[in-house]
Design a protein around this motif. Structure first.
Motif, PDB file in Angstrom:
ATOM      1  N   ALA A   1      -8.399  -1.930   0.738  1.00 17.83           N
ATOM      2  CA  ALA A   1      -9.683  -2.584   0.989  1.00 17.83           C
ATOM      3  C   ALA A   1      -9.413  -3.942   1.612  1.00 17.83           C
ATOM      4  CB  ALA A   1     -10.456  -2.732  -0.313  1.00 17.83           C
ATOM      5  N   ALA A   2      -9.818  -4.101   2.847  1.00 16.61           N
ATOM      6  CA  ALA A   2      -9.646  -5.353   3.575  1.00 16.61           C
ATOM      7  C   ALA A   2     -10.998  -5.717   4.187  1.00 16.61           C
ATOM      8  CB  ALA A   2      -8.594  -5.179   4.665  1.00 16.61           C
ATOM      9  N   PRO A   3     -11.154  -6.945   4.649  1.00 19.21           N
ATOM     10  CA  PRO A   3     -12.416  -7.297   5.296  1.00 19.21           C
ATOM     11  C   PRO A   3     -12.709  -6.349   6.467  1.00 19.21           C
ATOM     12  CG  PRO A   3     -11.098  -9.257   4.901  1.00 19.21           C
ATOM     13  CD  PRO A   3     -10.223  -8.069   4.586  1.00 19.21           C
TER      14      PRO A   3
ATOM     15  N   LEU B   1     -12.680  -3.186   6.756  1.00 21.60           N
ATOM     16  CA  LEU B   1     -11.889  -1.976   6.943  1.00 21.60           C
ATOM     17  C   LEU B   1     -11.492  -1.393   5.598  1.00 21.60           C
ATOM     18  CD1 LEU B   1     -10.334  -0.118   8.979  1.00 21.60           C
ATOM     19  CD2 LEU B   1      -8.378  -1.635   8.632  1.00 21.60           C
ATOM     20  N   ARG B   2     -11.597  -0.073   5.482  1.00 17.17           N
ATOM     21  CA  ARG B   2     -11.106   0.647   4.316  1.00 17.17           C
ATOM     22  C   ARG B   2     -10.244   1.787   4.815  1.00 17.17           C
ATOM     23  NH1 ARG B   2     -13.446  -3.188   3.297  1.00 17.17           N
ATOM     24  NH2 ARG B   2     -15.080  -3.595   1.803  1.00 17.17           N
ATOM     25  N   VAL B   3      -9.101   1.991   4.175  1.00 19.20           N
ATOM     26  CA  VAL B   3      -8.222   3.108   4.513  1.00 19.20           C
ATOM     27  C   VAL B   3      -7.912   3.833   3.217  1.00 19.20           C
ATOM     28  CG1 VAL B   3      -5.987   3.801   5.464  1.00 19.20           C
ATOM     29  CG2 VAL B   3      -7.203   1.839   6.447  1.00 19.20           C
ATOM     30  N   LEU B   4      -8.164   5.129   3.199  1.00 19.51           N
ATOM     31  CA  LEU B   4      -7.915   5.932   2.014  1.00 19.51           C
ATOM     32  C   LEU B   4      -6.741   6.869   2.268  1.00 19.51           C
ATOM     33  CD1 LEU B   4      -8.853   6.951  -0.822  1.00 19.51           C
ATOM     34  CD2 LEU B   4     -10.184   8.680   0.416  1.00 19.51           C
ATOM     35  N   PHE B   5      -5.763   6.803   1.397  1.00 22.80           N
ATOM     36  CA  PHE B   5      -4.660   7.761   1.411  1.00 22.80           C
ATOM     37  C   PHE B   5      -4.925   8.715   0.254  1.00 22.80           C
ATOM     38  CE2 PHE B   5      -2.909   3.887   3.230  1.00 22.80           C
ATOM     39  CZ  PHE B   5      -2.310   4.364   4.385  1.00 22.80           C
ATOM     40  N   GLU B   6      -4.821   9.991   0.500  1.00 21.66           N
ATOM     41  CA  GLU B   6      -5.123  10.972  -0.541  1.00 21.66           C
ATOM     42  C   GLU B   6      -4.139  12.129  -0.475  1.00 21.66           C
ATOM     43  OE1 GLU B   6      -9.019  13.321  -2.106  1.00 21.66           O
ATOM     44  OE2 GLU B   6      -8.673  13.355   0.047  1.00 21.66           O
ATOM     45  N   ARG B   7      -3.645  12.535  -1.643  1.00 18.86           N
ATOM     46  CA  ARG B   7      -2.834  13.739  -1.734  1.00 18.86           C
ATOM     47  C   ARG B   7      -3.780  14.904  -1.932  1.00 18.86           C
ATOM     48  NH1 ARG B   7       2.050  11.545  -2.327  1.00 18.86           N
ATOM     49  NH2 ARG B   7       2.117   9.610  -3.495  1.00 18.86           N
TER      50      ARG B   7
ATOM     51  N   SER C   1       0.829  -1.210   0.000  1.00 21.24           N
ATOM     52  CA  SER C   1       0.000   0.000   0.000  1.00 21.24           C
ATOM     53  C   SER C   1       0.864   1.261   0.000  1.00 21.24           C
ATOM     54  CB  SER C   1      -0.956  -0.004   1.192  1.00 21.24           C
ATOM     55  OG  SER C   1      -0.247  -0.168   2.401  1.00 21.24           O
ATOM     56  N   TRP C   2       1.967   1.235   0.724  1.00 19.71           N
ATOM     57  CA  TRP C   2       2.896   2.369   0.744  1.00 19.71           C
ATOM     58  C   TRP C   2       3.449   2.587  -0.659  1.00 19.71           C
ATOM     59  CZ3 TRP C   2       7.966   3.514  -0.345  1.00 19.71           C
ATOM     60  CH2 TRP C   2       8.484   4.683   0.228  1.00 19.71           C
ATOM     61  N   ARG C   3       3.815   1.509  -1.342  1.00 19.62           N
ATOM     62  CA  ARG C   3       4.370   1.605  -2.688  1.00 19.62           C
ATOM     63  C   ARG C   3       3.344   2.153  -3.673  1.00 19.62           C
ATOM     64  NH1 ARG C   3       7.028  -3.313  -4.986  1.00 19.62           N
ATOM     65  NH2 ARG C   3       7.929  -1.723  -6.307  1.00 19.62           N
ATOM     66  N   HIS C   4       2.084   1.702  -3.568  1.00 23.58           N
ATOM     67  CA  HIS C   4       1.028   2.230  -4.445  1.00 23.58           C
ATOM     68  C   HIS C   4       0.980   3.751  -4.335  1.00 23.58           C
ATOM     69  CE1 HIS C   4      -1.769  -1.134  -5.770  1.00 23.58           C
ATOM     70  NE2 HIS C   4      -0.836  -1.788  -5.077  1.00 23.58           N
ATOM     71  N   PHE C   5       0.960   4.238  -3.108  1.00 18.62           N
ATOM     72  CA  PHE C   5       0.779   5.672  -2.868  1.00 18.62           C
ATOM     73  C   PHE C   5       2.051   6.468  -3.140  1.00 18.62           C
ATOM     74  CE2 PHE C   5       0.137   9.394   0.013  1.00 18.62           C
ATOM     75  CZ  PHE C   5      -0.970   9.925  -0.626  1.00 18.62           C
ATOM     76  N   HIS C   6       3.194   6.011  -2.620  1.00 12.84           N
ATOM     77  CA  HIS C   6       4.428   6.785  -2.713  1.00 12.84           C
ATOM     78  C   HIS C   6       5.186   6.548  -4.015  1.00 12.84           C
ATOM     79  CE1 HIS C   6       4.096   8.499   1.275  1.00 12.84           C
ATOM     80  NE2 HIS C   6       3.678   7.317   1.671  1.00 12.84           N
TER      81      HIS C   6
END
Length: 177
Positions: free
Chosen positions: A69-71, A73-79, A54-59
């Motif tokens: 997206a996990a069972p 739980l959802r975490v959104l990283f946004e610039r 996930s870090w690689r996707h974003f950075h």
């Protein structure tokens, strides 16, 4: 509640803002409200491990947004540019909530509950002569002698959390319109 409403929980550093926010959120959820929270920070968020997928996707991928997206739980990283308007943030991300509790945002023109502990600071943030004094819903304190023109709730009071949750529901400001 017909529309999403917002209220801020403020106080000086280490006064117990997070503890109070969590307690009020839990009580409102117990009452069947759909509660969402915003945590204001002056520091960049660092919630992902360097090198993780996930870090690689974003950075590394420089994605504008990355959603994990996990069972359950959802975490959104946004610039995005710094956005310190809790009402705008609630409109964008939390419009389906009954109530949004925004921890911090002491300068935002929304209703506030202040946590005041004399062991942390000698005086509250609340100033009865300030133009925004009407925004204070209550001051919650452990000081048995504290008096204020604003509603004072003491942690030692019976049913203090239930009273505070009711005040939150009554005084929170609608975010639409």
């Amino acid at each position: 509640m017909a529309s999403t409403r917002i209220l801020s929980i403020i106080g000086r550093k280490n006064a117990g803002k997070t503890t109070l926010t969590v307690a009020v959120a839990s009580e409102l959820a117990r009452r069947g409200r759909r509660v969402m929270t915003i945590k204001h920070s002056h520091h960049p968020a660092d919630v992902d491990r360097p090198g993780s997928d996930s870090w690689r996707h974003f950075h590394e991928g420089r994605a504008e947004r990355s959603l994990i997206a996990a069972p359950d739980l959802r975490v959104l990283f946004e610039r995005s540019p710094d956005e310190y308007d809790p009402v705008a943030l609630a409109r964008r991300y939390m419009a389906d909530a009954d109530i949004v509790l925004a921890e911090g945002y002491k300068r935002a023109p929304i209703p506030k509950i202040e946590v005041f502990r004399p062991s942390v600071a000698p005086t509250p943030i609340f100033d009865p002569g300030a133009p925004d004094a009407h925004l204070w819903t209550a001051i919650v304190t452990d000081d048995l002698d504290f008096e204020s023109p604003c509603k004072v709730i003491r942690f030692q009071d019976t049913m203090w959390l239930q009273l505070l949750a009711s005040l939150t529901t009554e005084r929170a400001q609608a975010i639409d319109g």
